[in-house]
Write a protein that holds these residues in place. Structure first.
Motif, PDB file in Angstrom:
ATOM      1  N   ARG A  78      22.825  86.895  70.138  1.00 57.91           N
ATOM      2  CA  ARG A  78      21.790  87.943  70.124  1.00 57.91           C
ATOM      3  C   ARG A  78      21.444  88.429  71.526  1.00 57.91           C
ATOM      4  NH1 ARG A  78      17.829  85.681  65.179  1.00 57.91           N
ATOM      5  NH2 ARG A  78      19.481  85.799  63.600  1.00 57.91           N
ATOM      6  N   LEU A  79      21.413  87.500  72.474  1.00 60.07           N
ATOM      7  CA  LEU A  79      21.139  87.922  73.853  1.00 60.07           C
ATOM      8  C   LEU A  79      22.283  88.795  74.365  1.00 60.07           C
ATOM      9  CD1 LEU A  79      19.659  84.656  75.445  1.00 60.07           C
ATOM     10  CD2 LEU A  79      18.425  86.778  74.929  1.00 60.07           C
ATOM     11  N   MET A  80      23.528  88.381  74.045  1.00 58.41           N
ATOM     12  CA  MET A  80      24.672  89.182  74.504  1.00 58.41           C
ATOM     13  C   MET A  80      24.661  90.561  73.860  1.00 58.41           C
ATOM     14  SD  MET A  80      27.021  88.959  76.728  1.00 58.41           S
ATOM     15  CE  MET A  80      27.591  87.289  77.103  1.00 58.41           C
ATOM     16  N   ALA A  81      24.260  90.613  72.601  1.00 59.64           N
ATOM     17  CA  ALA A  81      24.194  91.917  71.917  1.00 59.64           C
ATOM     18  C   ALA A  81      23.188  92.839  72.611  1.00 59.64           C
ATOM     19  CB  ALA A  81      23.823  91.721  70.450  1.00 59.64           C
ATOM     20  N   ARG A  82      22.122  92.266  73.112  1.00 61.33           N
ATOM     21  CA  ARG A  82      21.138  93.088  73.835  1.00 61.33           C
ATOM     22  C   ARG A  82      21.722  93.625  75.134  1.00 61.33           C
ATOM     23  NH1 ARG A  82      15.442  89.679  72.961  1.00 61.33           N
ATOM     24  NH2 ARG A  82      15.362  90.013  70.702  1.00 61.33           N
ATOM     25  N   LEU A  83      22.539  92.793  75.776  1.00 58.74           N
ATOM     26  CA  LEU A  83      23.162  93.238  77.027  1.00 58.74           C
ATOM     27  C   LEU A  83      24.245  94.275  76.757  1.00 58.74           C
ATOM     28  CD1 LEU A  83      23.377  89.820  78.914  1.00 58.74           C
ATOM     29  CD2 LEU A  83      22.013  91.817  79.574  1.00 58.74           C
ATOM     30  N   ASP A  84      24.901  94.164  75.607  1.00 61.50           N
ATOM     31  CA  ASP A  84      26.005  95.071  75.285  1.00 61.50           C
ATOM     32  C   ASP A  84      25.538  96.479  74.929  1.00 61.50           C
ATOM     33  OD1 ASP A  84      27.927  93.193  75.736  1.00 61.50           O
ATOM     34  OD2 ASP A  84      28.160  92.602  73.628  1.00 61.50           O
ATOM     35  N   ASN A  85      24.291  96.609  74.520  1.00 60.57           N
ATOM     36  CA  ASN A  85      23.804  97.896  74.038  1.00 60.57           C
ATOM     37  C   ASN A  85      22.690  98.430  74.948  1.00 60.57           C
ATOM     38  OD1 ASN A  85      22.703 100.038  72.671  1.00 60.57           O
ATOM     39  ND2 ASN A  85      22.540  98.985  70.699  1.00 60.57           N
ATOM     40  N   PRO A  86      22.983  99.509  75.692  1.00 59.10           N
ATOM     41  CA  PRO A  86      21.978 100.052  76.621  1.00 59.10           C
ATOM     42  C   PRO A  86      20.651 100.383  75.944  1.00 59.10           C
ATOM     43  CG  PRO A  86      24.108 101.080  76.994  1.00 59.10           C
ATOM     44  CD  PRO A  86      24.261 100.254  75.744  1.00 59.10           C
ATOM     45  N   ASP A  87      20.684 100.731  74.646  1.00 54.74           N
ATOM     46  CA  ASP A  87      19.434 101.028  73.935  1.00 54.74           C
ATOM     47  C   ASP A  87      18.590  99.776  73.735  1.00 54.74           C
ATOM     48  OD1 ASP A  87      20.507 103.504  73.753  1.00 54.74           O
ATOM     49  OD2 ASP A  87      20.632 103.564  71.559  1.00 54.74           O
ATOM     50  N   LYS A  88      19.204  98.599  73.966  1.00 51.68           N
ATOM     51  CA  LYS A  88      18.473  97.345  73.748  1.00 51.68           C
ATOM     52  C   LYS A  88      18.141  96.628  75.059  1.00 51.68           C
ATOM     53  CE  LYS A  88      18.949  97.546  69.188  1.00 51.68           C
ATOM     54  NZ  LYS A  88      17.810  98.036  68.393  1.00 51.68           N
ATOM     55  N   HIS A  89      18.527  97.243  76.180  1.00 50.61           N
ATOM     56  CA  HIS A  89      18.271  96.584  77.468  1.00 50.61           C
ATOM     57  C   HIS A  89      16.795  96.272  77.673  1.00 50.61           C
ATOM     58  CE1 HIS A  89      22.299  97.929  79.495  1.00 50.61           C
ATOM     59  NE2 HIS A  89      22.451  96.932  78.653  1.00 50.61           N
ATOM     60  N   TRP A  90      15.933  97.131  77.152  1.00 47.49           N
ATOM     61  CA  TRP A  90      14.489  96.926  77.349  1.00 47.49           C
ATOM     62  C   TRP A  90      14.013  95.644  76.681  1.00 47.49           C
ATOM     63  CZ3 TRP A  90      10.976  96.891  73.202  1.00 47.49           C
ATOM     64  CH2 TRP A  90      11.499  97.302  71.969  1.00 47.49           C
ATOM     65  N   LYS A  91      14.790  95.135  75.713  1.00 48.65           N
ATOM     66  CA  LYS A  91      14.383  93.900  75.039  1.00 48.65           C
ATOM     67  C   LYS A  91      14.818  92.662  75.814  1.00 48.65           C
ATOM     68  CE  LYS A  91      14.295  95.355  70.221  1.00 48.65           C
ATOM     69  NZ  LYS A  91      14.631  94.938  68.851  1.00 48.65           N
ATOM     70  N   PHE A  92      15.666  92.863  76.821  1.00 49.74           N
ATOM     71  CA  PHE A  92      16.224  91.730  77.558  1.00 49.74           C
ATOM     72  C   PHE A  92      15.428  91.459  78.821  1.00 49.74           C
ATOM     73  CE2 PHE A  92      18.894  89.647  80.633  1.00 49.74           C
ATOM     74  CZ  PHE A  92      19.562  88.701  79.884  1.00 49.74           C
ATOM     75  N   ASN A  93      15.301  90.181  79.108  1.00 47.26           N
ATOM     76  CA  ASN A  93      14.593  89.761  80.302  1.00 47.26           C
ATOM     77  C   ASN A  93      15.407  88.621  80.925  1.00 47.26           C
ATOM     78  OD1 ASN A  93      12.724  88.364  82.026  1.00 47.26           O
ATOM     79  ND2 ASN A  93      11.082  89.451  80.950  1.00 47.26           N
ATOM     80  N   ASP A 124      10.019 113.453  73.861  1.00 47.19           N
ATOM     81  CA  ASP A 124      11.343 113.254  74.456  1.00 47.19           C
ATOM     82  C   ASP A 124      11.467 111.841  75.041  1.00 47.19           C
ATOM     83  OD1 ASP A 124      13.918 113.927  75.229  1.00 47.19           O
ATOM     84  OD2 ASP A 124      13.270 114.671  77.189  1.00 47.19           O
ATOM     85  N   LEU A 125      11.305 110.861  74.186  1.00 48.02           N
ATOM     86  CA  LEU A 125      11.274 109.460  74.620  1.00 48.02           C
ATOM     87  C   LEU A 125      12.683 108.900  74.785  1.00 48.02           C
ATOM     88  CD1 LEU A 125       8.482 108.669  72.073  1.00 48.02           C
ATOM     89  CD2 LEU A 125       8.202 108.285  74.524  1.00 48.02           C
ATOM     90  N   GLN A 126      12.958 108.374  75.948  1.00 50.04           N
ATOM     91  CA  GLN A 126      14.275 107.779  76.231  1.00 50.04           C
ATOM     92  C   GLN A 126      14.161 106.265  76.294  1.00 50.04           C
ATOM     93  OE1 GLN A 126      16.765 109.899  76.176  1.00 50.04           O
ATOM     94  NE2 GLN A 126      15.277 111.572  75.994  1.00 50.04           N
ATOM     95  N   TRP A 127      15.236 105.579  75.918  1.00 46.21           N
ATOM     96  CA  TRP A 127      15.240 104.121  76.081  1.00 46.21           C
ATOM     97  C   TRP A 127      15.157 103.788  77.567  1.00 46.21           C
ATOM     98  CZ3 TRP A 127      14.203 101.934  71.731  1.00 46.21           C
ATOM     99  CH2 TRP A 127      14.694 102.440  70.525  1.00 46.21           C
ATOM    100  N   PRO A 128      14.319 102.856  77.944  1.00 46.95           N
ATOM    101  CA  PRO A 128      14.192 102.536  79.377  1.00 46.95           C
ATOM    102  C   PRO A 128      15.502 101.961  79.921  1.00 46.95           C
ATOM    103  CG  PRO A 128      12.497 101.405  78.065  1.00 46.95           C
ATOM    104  CD  PRO A 128      13.449 102.016  77.103  1.00 46.95           C
ATOM    105  N   GLU A 129      15.765 102.271  81.175  1.00 49.86           N
ATOM    106  CA  GLU A 129      16.961 101.701  81.805  1.00 49.86           C
ATOM    107  C   GLU A 129      16.697 100.269  82.237  1.00 49.86           C
ATOM    108  OE1 GLU A 129      19.047 103.985  84.721  1.00 49.86           O
ATOM    109  OE2 GLU A 129      18.520 105.850  83.681  1.00 49.86           O
TER     110      GLU A 129
END
Lengths: 285, 285
Positions: free
Chosen positions: A189-204, B262-267
């Motif tokens: 699940r952590l890798m999936a967050r890293l793989d998807n730019p739309d999910k980067h905000w969920k990763f810390n 116009d909300l974008q996923w955070p980088e």
């Protein structure tokens, strides 16, 4: 054992005594024999029951009652605390929810006892309070990272039990769920967050630091679960590798908890016939 | 005009100038040409869009943004403020909602300016705040029942506009919806509550007292809508005799409001490749 339509939530209750999390498979579906499709159907079937029961709890407040529920969600990163809120709690009227996510304490919070901010976040009458992380962080991360002394952590297990017993005596039904995710599944699940730019905000990056302490966290959970598994508010351990099962399990536990409260619609505190007559006599426009 | 799949929410915007509520049918479906079944299908179609957009708003907070939405719901008793919260707001992650129902002010609240308790209830970054009644009660019921002097009510219209302009300049998108229910429909809904013992808890004899002042309330709404229909936060008047339409209208307005942000996923604020390598190198158990 449940069939495909029912869910026997009693199987999720943690028995008293020492806890060995490795003996509880993280990919199991205890209490439910169906597959994913059956689980999704079962969740859809729980939805109207849950909505009806929650409305009764909400209404009880109008009837002068002060009962409420506190659902404590604990689990490692990616175990699905947020997913449960979206998919299981999302089935009830949001008006009756009071959701609190506990982050690292603020400077002001640190100047108080660890339960200070927890007490402030307790649900009001008629509400289902949801803690996304909770006072248990104060014995979990504090033990693992040595944020408090071993003596202080030791003291807190008992203080937490006393606190929860006090809540129960005040009319709060405390439902504690540990979302039990496996190390391999967390890695995915952590890798999936890293793989998807739309999910980067969920990763810390701190999530990886915590993962490096996986065995220590599991041990801290085992001790905390054992020490706070008291009769007034026992723990439920929910295998969390399968998201559909995890969501269904929490929804079913909440449904069963509400059902046991035997909530009745409040009786009218006014003269129904008189109000009917008044309303009928009133010509508007 | 919308077709059965789309909803042209611009038709709900209140034009500037004097307001005549009697000219807006309470059983209309402006902006939508479908029937109830089509409306329910349209609401189901809005649900995933709304969930996606709301998650982006929620994520923007992690990205350091402070944008948020304030949805103000006003309307006579039974107009469906609670129903909208359940059916339209219930479509998004409850974690991202911050719902406040304003009741008669407490003794403490009465010792402050009327906006004091309103400011305290404003949504935090990333949230959709929902006001079930609001600061508008302080010009509506106050005008109708003379709880404040005419001069004070007069002053408040401008103060409300300034307050809302301040919110907008701070990054709050203010969406104001007046649920426009007809007198006949209200009469039916109140009677239905009296007819069903399970609904008695929703009835309050004060609702009949307020109904007796229906024309005065309609006039107070007309003045308030006109005086506070400013460019930064205009009013939407939503015919509310048809529950399915009312729910769809608010959901569509919220969807359109979020889409315009116009909300974008955070980088990522970390090195993605480095974290991936760190995660891969970490062997757990």
């Amino acid at each position: 054992m449940g069939d495909e339509k029912t869910f026997d939530t009693t199987q999720l209750a943690l028995p008293p005594g020492p806890v060995d999390l490795t003996s509880i498979p993280t990919d199991g579906t205890p209490g439910f024999t169906g597959d994913k499709a059956a689980g999704e159907a079962a969740l859809a079937a729980v939805a109207p029951e849950l909505a009806d029961l929650q409305e009764r709890l909400w209404a009880s407040r109008e009837g002068g009652e002060t009962r409420r529920i506190l659902l404590v969600l604990q689990g490692m990163d990616t175990s699905g605390k947020g997913g449960v809120i979206r998919k299981a709690l999302g089935l009830v009227d949001p008006q009756g929810l009071s959701i609190k996510a506990f982050k690292a304490p603020t400077a002001e919070e640190l100047e108080h006892d660890f339960l200070w901010r927890v007490r402030k976040a307790l649900p009001a009458a008629g509400h289902i309070g949801v803690f996304d992380r909770s006072h248990y962080e104060d014995v979990l991360i504090h033990r693992v990272r040595g944020l408090s002394s071993p003596e202080e952590v030791e003291r807190r297990y008992d203080e937490i039990t006393s606190f929860e017993q006090e809540l129960v005596s005040e009319g709060v039904t405390v439902l504690k769920c540990m979302l039990h995710v496996g190390a391999a599944e967390q890695g995915k699940r952590l890798m999936a967050r890293l793989d998807n730019p739309d999910k980067h905000w969920k990763f810390n990056p701190g999530d990886v630091d915590d993962r490096a302490l996986w065995p220590q966290y599991q041990e801290a959970y085992e001790v905390a679960l054992e020490r706070t598994n008291h009769a007034d508010a026992g723990w439920f351990v929910i295998p969390a590798d399968r998201k559909w099962y995890r969501n269904l399990a929490v929804a079913a536990l909440l449904r069963d908890t509400l059902a046991r409260m035997d909530l009745q619609w409040p009786e009218a505190d006014f003269d129904v016939q008189a109000e009917r007559a008044r309303l009928e006599a009133l010509v508007v426009e």
